[in-house]
Structures are given as structure tokens and as C-alpha cells.
Design an enzyme around this catalytic site. Structure first.
Site, PDB file in Angstrom:
ATOM      1  N   HIS A  66       0.839  -1.201   0.000  1.00  0.00           N
ATOM      2  CA  HIS A  66       0.000   0.000   0.000  1.00  0.00           C
ATOM      3  C   HIS A  66       0.877   1.256   0.000  1.00  0.00           C
ATOM      4  O   HIS A  66       0.656   2.180  -0.807  1.00  0.00           O
ATOM      5  CB  HIS A  66      -0.907  -0.028   1.236  1.00  0.00           C
ATOM      6  CG  HIS A  66      -1.888   1.104   1.285  1.00  0.00           C
ATOM      7  ND1 HIS A  66      -3.132   1.030   0.691  1.00  0.00           N
ATOM      8  CD2 HIS A  66      -1.814   2.336   1.851  1.00  0.00           C
ATOM      9  CE1 HIS A  66      -3.777   2.174   0.884  1.00  0.00           C
ATOM     10  NE2 HIS A  66      -2.998   2.981   1.592  1.00  0.00           N
ATOM     11  N   GLU A  67       1.873   1.296   0.885  1.00  0.00           N
ATOM     12  CA  GLU A  67       2.718   2.498   0.982  1.00  0.00           C
ATOM     13  C   GLU A  67       3.572   2.682  -0.273  1.00  0.00           C
ATOM     14  O   GLU A  67       3.799   3.806  -0.720  1.00  0.00           O
ATOM     15  CB  GLU A  67       3.591   2.456   2.236  1.00  0.00           C
ATOM     16  CG  GLU A  67       2.836   2.273   3.549  1.00  0.00           C
ATOM     17  CD  GLU A  67       1.622   3.182   3.737  1.00  0.00           C
ATOM     18  OE1 GLU A  67       1.616   4.302   3.179  1.00  0.00           O
ATOM     19  OE2 GLU A  67       0.674   2.788   4.419  1.00  0.00           O
ATOM     20  N   GLU A 120      -6.500   7.393  -1.737  1.00  0.00           N
ATOM     21  CA  GLU A 120      -6.602   6.077  -1.103  1.00  0.00           C
ATOM     22  C   GLU A 120      -7.300   5.021  -1.955  1.00  0.00           C
ATOM     23  O   GLU A 120      -6.899   3.858  -1.950  1.00  0.00           O
ATOM     24  CB  GLU A 120      -7.279   6.195   0.265  1.00  0.00           C
ATOM     25  CG  GLU A 120      -6.496   7.049   1.250  1.00  0.00           C
ATOM     26  CD  GLU A 120      -5.090   6.522   1.537  1.00  0.00           C
ATOM     27  OE1 GLU A 120      -4.766   5.394   1.141  1.00  0.00           O
ATOM     28  OE2 GLU A 120      -4.309   7.258   2.184  1.00  0.00           O
ATOM     29  N   ASP A 159      -9.306  14.675  10.459  1.00  0.00           N
ATOM     30  CA  ASP A 159      -9.037  13.499  11.302  1.00  0.00           C
ATOM     31  C   ASP A 159     -10.333  12.808  11.723  1.00  0.00           C
ATOM     32  O   ASP A 159     -10.376  11.583  11.855  1.00  0.00           O
ATOM     33  CB  ASP A 159      -8.244  13.900  12.554  1.00  0.00           C
ATOM     34  CG  ASP A 159      -6.788  14.217  12.246  1.00  0.00           C
ATOM     35  OD1 ASP A 159      -6.313  13.814  11.171  1.00  0.00           O
ATOM     36  OD2 ASP A 159      -6.143  14.875  13.080  1.00  0.00           O
TER      37      ASP A 159
END
Length: 613
Positions: A294-295, A317, A374
Site C-alpha cells: 500500500h505504501e 486512497e 481526522d
């Protein structure tokens, strides 16, 4: 590309844009502050420009200059989470296309939300303090006065003075080190990041770090020495993943790809800081492959092409999950990709259930006017975004065809930022021969409607069938059937499938207490160290009101700080009426060791008023 107002930033990004940052930091562990200067090379976008507005939060500003001349500055009204606009009045007017170097001398606050300062006791080595940053989404403004919006991208250079027994690393290429000319007990580490990137990807770590292992031609593993051997072993597939990603979406432009294993309080699985991926130590006990894939994928989707505002976070994402699963498809199989997609759908269902199906934060493109990004963080942009891309893949000709679009989209918007509207316009241009198909998609239901997506993809269940069957066997079992369960039930299942089995059970009504006790006898999950399995197992036990599991659940929730595990574990215990007060007590006891973002979100989960404790 059209200017877009970012509701999460005060910066005057439509009037001017930062092209480069030059940072100088003195890291003060005793006072828990960074004292520094930042010189911003700012390009003016309109005529008669005489002010520059930057984002700040909890910063002490000492002075400002413009091209070396003293400049007046004014701090605007303070906002609860956006911080305070810093307006700098230039001593001259500028015309469109001109550049100015604005330098600000300042100091961070000990409570800066981007920074976590750890005592030696909170580290693995127990001897030296530790500092790490986490700027996503809008926390960079607590450590740098800047245009803290992903619509602005810039290169940066940094010099960081630290005690000589410590090492500094940043999200950039290392550019040497030298004794600090002002203090012989300190070293100055230098870094350069030539590729333009948004402020939220600036990252710094200072600690007793080692990089003993070269795990590939462009990759080192960094950590405290206690983790470094284990980390090198766990991340040995990194170069294969990088090459697989390059074969799908083109060259890796960031030069170095290092991995840094952080202390346990790091609140995320990973963070895609360029040149230096941050990783939680929970990956060293299972789950590392998916997170690193993913990263790595973020090197293209997120870092190279970035959401223009946080309302378009799904562009980062959703595409990254899509690319991560395409890497899995290349390295494992199409069935593996389908299996992971099914697991993702369940995570999306859980997020929608937690937020509420009518909550506008479950929109793929939510409004963040007066919303802290957030608070909006969940699996929605990841998995609803992936589900849309997978749905489009099915409509438009399959994975190879759609991957062609993803690669082209990255090339089109590389080194810049995009909105959903720009992405969609490019999708229609790329598939101009299939516009009739695209016009049948219910875009409003996908983008601007809360809850689950309008279409549920039909995933291949081959790898999931055994998990579904075992789950069904447990949910249908009566007391007399419990003796039929043995350790052999799991022998043919991979760890991915055991995780799926437990995830399925968590979606069902709580199992009777006799069942979870028998499951422990048969499968001995209590001795499992895989963090993904352990977290789900403990949640299952607490959900079934097994009192003996509560201390174990709270121990796992506090011995590491990954939000994926800690928040659900705390919520599960909080929902067990008998132990609600204990959950709150444990949160208050461990709050000082938790990351600021975790403290804020957990206090909301547990309905704790932080002003009164």
C-alpha cells in the site's frame, strides 16, 4: 487547472504558491520544541500582490522577512483545529510570475499535534529520547508555517541539529552530516527533496536509529537496533514490490525507498512519506505485506498525484488500494486480489455501521466545511473508492484495460494535484469510445450519497469459501456440536484466511460464551502473536462478554497505538457495560503515552471530556 478553495486551509493559495522550502531546525528534547527558520520561495499568481498568508497552529513567530527586508506580520483569530492564519505584509508589491523568498523564524509548542516526543522509557532501547512527526492531514502547520494544503506542492531542503548520540532522518534524500558549528555536542544532518510534494509529506524522526541492512538496491531499513534484524527479514520483498509497481504504473521517481519502523505509539499502519515509509512495529508480527504494498503504491497515487483537497481523499486512497491489490494480483494471483477485495468490503461495512449509514462523512466525496479531516478518517475513502474503481474496471473491459487508464491518469496529473471532477473528466476523455457505458453509472449515488455503494461487486469467493463455511459452522453449532471443532480446522487456512474467518464472525451476532471458550481450547488464539488475528479474536471475546478477555484486550489496546486496533478494542470494552469505567480509566492512565491524534479520537469514542482531565 482551476483554483479550488481548500476548506481546511487559511493559506492564500489562489494568490501565490510555494515552490520550495528551506528548513533549519534545532531539536530541543528538554523543552520538547523545534526552534527553527523556514525560507519559502513563493511564486505570485496575480498582479499587485502585497501579502502572503500561511497556515500555523500553536507556533510562536519571532520575525518575518521578504527578500531579506523586515516584513510586518499579523496572527489572525485562532480556530479550534485549523489553527491561526499568519498574514505577512510584504514591504513591496509583486506582479504575477514574480517570486519572493519569505523567511519566518519561529518555535513549535510542546503540544504540537504533528510531533510526538517520547521519553527513553517509551522506546525499545530505554536509553535515548525519540521524536517523530505525522503531518497528515493538517498537522504540518504545527511544525512549519506553510501553505498547508495538498493543492500546493514544493521541493524542500533541510538542516537538522540534534544531540550527537542521535540520528535524524527525513522524507528526503540524505545529504550528509557535520558537527554543529554552534555546539560541539551536536550534529547537523542535511536532507534534500528535489521532487515537488505537499506539506503533509514532510516528515522527521530523531532517535537512536540504525540502518544495518540494505534490503534492496534502493532500500534500507531504519529502526532502533532492537527491531532492525526482524525488520530486515520481514521487509525483504520490498524490491520485488517496487519492480512490480513500476511494471504497472511507470518509473519510481523518488530515488530512495527506505522503511522506518517506529515505536509502538505510531497511530497508523504505515505512512507514505517520500523516500522513507513509516511503519508500525505491529507489522513485525503479521500483516506487513499488504501495508508495504500500500505504501509503495502511494509513491504514485498520493505522492506523485495528490488529492487537491482532503474532500477528495479517495483519489489518494481508492487508487492506492486498487494498485496495492494489482501488485497482489501480479505477485500472488487474481483469486488473492478478489479475496482481499472481499475483506475490504467488510471493512467498509464496519465503517458505515460505526459512522451511521446516513452520516455524510460516509460520502465518497464529503464536505469538510467546519470538519476536522481526522474526524472523517475511516476505511470509506479506501474501500468505497476501491469498489468504484473495481466497478468501473468490470464495466470497461477488465483489469488490464482499466490499469491502462490508471497509468495514464498518473502520467496526466504527475507532480500535481487533482479533484474528483478533474479525474472524472479525464476518465470520460480516456474512454471516449465508451461514454455511453460511463453515462449509465449513478455518479451521484457513488460520490455524494452516504452509506454503502449503490452496486455490490460480485467477487470471486474461491479463497473465502472455506472461511465462510467455518464461520457458518460456528454460528449454527449447538452445545452438543462444540466437541467437533479441533485445531485441524485451521491447518489448511492461511493467516489471511484466519483473519477473514474472524472478521466474518465479528459481523454476526455475538457467539455464546461457551462457543468462544471452546474456540480458545481448539485453536488457542490467545497465544497467537499476529496482530491482525489477535485484535479480531480479542474483540470477538469481549463481544461475547468473556470477562477474562477484557484485560488482554485493554493490554493490546495500550501496548501499541495503531488506530486500526486500539480504537475498536477500546470501543468493544466500552460497550461492555460492566467494564465501561475500566475502559475510560485505562484511557486516562495511558493517555500521556498516546499520539495526539489518537487521544483526540479516542476521547470522542469514549465520550471523555479532555478539558476536565
Amino acid at each position: 487547472m482551476a483554483s479550488v478553495q481548500d476548506p481546511c486551509s487559511f493559506a492564500s493559495s489562489s494568490k501565490c504558491t510555494t515552490k520550495h522550502l528551506n528548513l533549519s531546525y534545532h531539536v530541543d528534547f528538554e523543552r520538547r520544541v523545534l526552534k527553527g527558520k523556514v525560507a519559502l520561495t513563493v511564486e505570485v499568481l496575480e498582479d499587485r500582490c502585497s501579502t502572503v498568508t500561511l497556515d500555523t497552529r500553536d507556533l510562536t513567530i519571532f520575525s518575518a522577512t521578504a527578500n531579506g527586508q523586515s516584513a510586518k506580520f499579523n496572527m489572525g483569530p485562532e480556530h479550534s483545529f485549523l489553527g491561526t492564519p499568519l498574514e505577512i505584509t510584504l514591504p513591496f508589491e509583486l506582479s504575477r510570475g514574480q517570486q519572493v523568498i519569505v523567511e519566518v523564524a519561529y518555535e513549535t509548542a510542546p503540544k504540537a499535534t504533528a510531533l510526538q516526543w517520547l521519553t527513553p522509557d517509551q522506546t525499545a532501547g530505554k536509553k535515548q529520547p525519540y521524536l517523530f512527526s505525522q503531518c497528515q492531514a493538517i498537522h504540518c502547520r504545527t511544525m512549519i508555517p506553510c501553505q498547508d494544503t495538498p493543492s500546493v506542492k514544493h521541493s524542500y531542503y533541510a538542516q537538522v541539529s540534534v544531540p550527537q548520540e542521535l540520528v535524524a532522518v527525513m522524507s528526503a534524500i540524505r545529504d550528509g552530516q557535520a558537527p554543529d558549528p554552534e555546539d560541539s555536542s551536536r550534529l547537523v544532518y542535511r536532507f534534500r527533496q528535489p521532487v515537488a510534494m505537499p506539506s503533509y509529506l514532510i516528515a522527521i524522526v530523531v532517535g537512536a536509529l540504525e540502518s544495518r541492512y540494505q534490503i534492496g538496491p534502493r532500500s534500507l531499513v531504519w529502526s532502533e537496533k532492537e527491531f532492525v534484524d526482524k525488520a530486515a527479514f520481514e521487509f525483504s520483498e520490498t524490491e520485488n514490490m517496487l519492480k512490480t509497481a513500476e511494471s504497472l504504473v511507470g518509473p519510481y521517481v523518488w530515488g530512495q525507498y527506505d522503511i522506518l519502523v517506529l515505536p509502538p505509539s505510531f497511530p497508523y499502519g504505515g505512512m507514505e512519506n517520500p523516500c522513507l515509509t513509516f511503519a508500525t512495529p505491529t507489522l513485525l508480527v503479521g500483516g506487513h505485506t499488504r501495508v508495504i504494498a500500500h505504501e509503495i503504491s502511494h509513491s504514485w497515487t498520493g505522492n506523485l498525484v495528490t488529492n487537491k483537497t482532503w474532500e477528495h481523499f479517495w483519489l489518494n486512497e481508492g487508487h492506492t488500494v486498487y494498485l496495492e491489490r494489482m501488485i497482489g494480483r501480479s505477485m500472488e494471483s487474481e483469486q488473492f486480489r478478489q479475496f482481499k477485495a472481499m475483506g475490504g468490503w467488510k471493512e467498509l461495512q464496519e465503517s458505515v455501521k460505526t459512522f451511521g449509514a446516513d452520516n455524510p462523512l460516509t460520502n465518497l466525496v464529503p464536505s469538510l466545511q467546519d470538519v476536522n479531516p481526522d474526524d472523517a478518517f475511516s476505511s470509506v475513502p479506501y474501500e468505497k473508492g476501491f469498489a468504484l474503481l473495481y466497478h468501473l474496471e468490470e464495466l470497461l473491459g477488465g483489469p488490464v484495460v482499466f490499469m491502462g487508464f490508471v497509468k495514464s491518469y498518473i502520467q496526466m496529473f504527475a507532480y500535481g494535484s487533482a479533484t474528483t471532477e478533474e479525474w472524472k473528466a479525464y476518465l470520460f476523455t480516456y474512454f471516449q469510445d465508451k461514454v455511453d457505458v460511463l453515462n449509465k453509472v449513478d455518479w451521484n449515488a457513488w460520490m455524494h450519497t452516504p452509506g454503502m455503494p449503490p452496486v455490490k461487486p460480485q467477487y470471486d469467493t474461491t479463497m473465502a469459501d472455506s472461511c465462510i463455511a467455518l464461520c457458518s459452522k460456528w454460528t449454527k453449532a449447538g452445545e452438543a456440536d462444540l466437541g467437533g471443532f479441533t485445531a485441524a480446522d485451521l491447518t489448511t487456512l492461511s493467516s489471511h484466511q484466519v483473519i477473514e474467518f474472524l472478521s466474518l464472525l465479528l459481523q454476526e451476532e455475538p457467539l455464546p460464551l461457551t462457543h468462544v471458550k471452546r474456540m480458545q481450547e481448539a485453536y488457542d488464539f490467545n497465544s497467537c502473536i499476529n496482530a491482525e488475528i489477535r485484535a479480531r479474536w480479542l474483540r470477538l471475546c469481549v463481544k461475547s462478554r468473556w470477562e477474562e478477555a477484557v484485560p488482554k484486550a485493554l493490554q493490546m489496546a495500550t501496548e501499541q497505538g495503531r488506530m486500526k486496533f486500539t480504537r475498536p478494542l477500546f470501543r468493544e470494552v466500552y460497550n461492555f457495560d460492566k467494564f465501561r469505567d475500566e475502559a475510560v480509566r485505562m484511557f486516562k492512565t495511558h493517555r500521556a503515552a498516546m499520539h495526539p491524534v489518537m487521544v483526540d479520537l479516542l476521547s470522542k469514542d469514549l465520550k471523555v471530556d479532555l478539558t476536565s482531565c
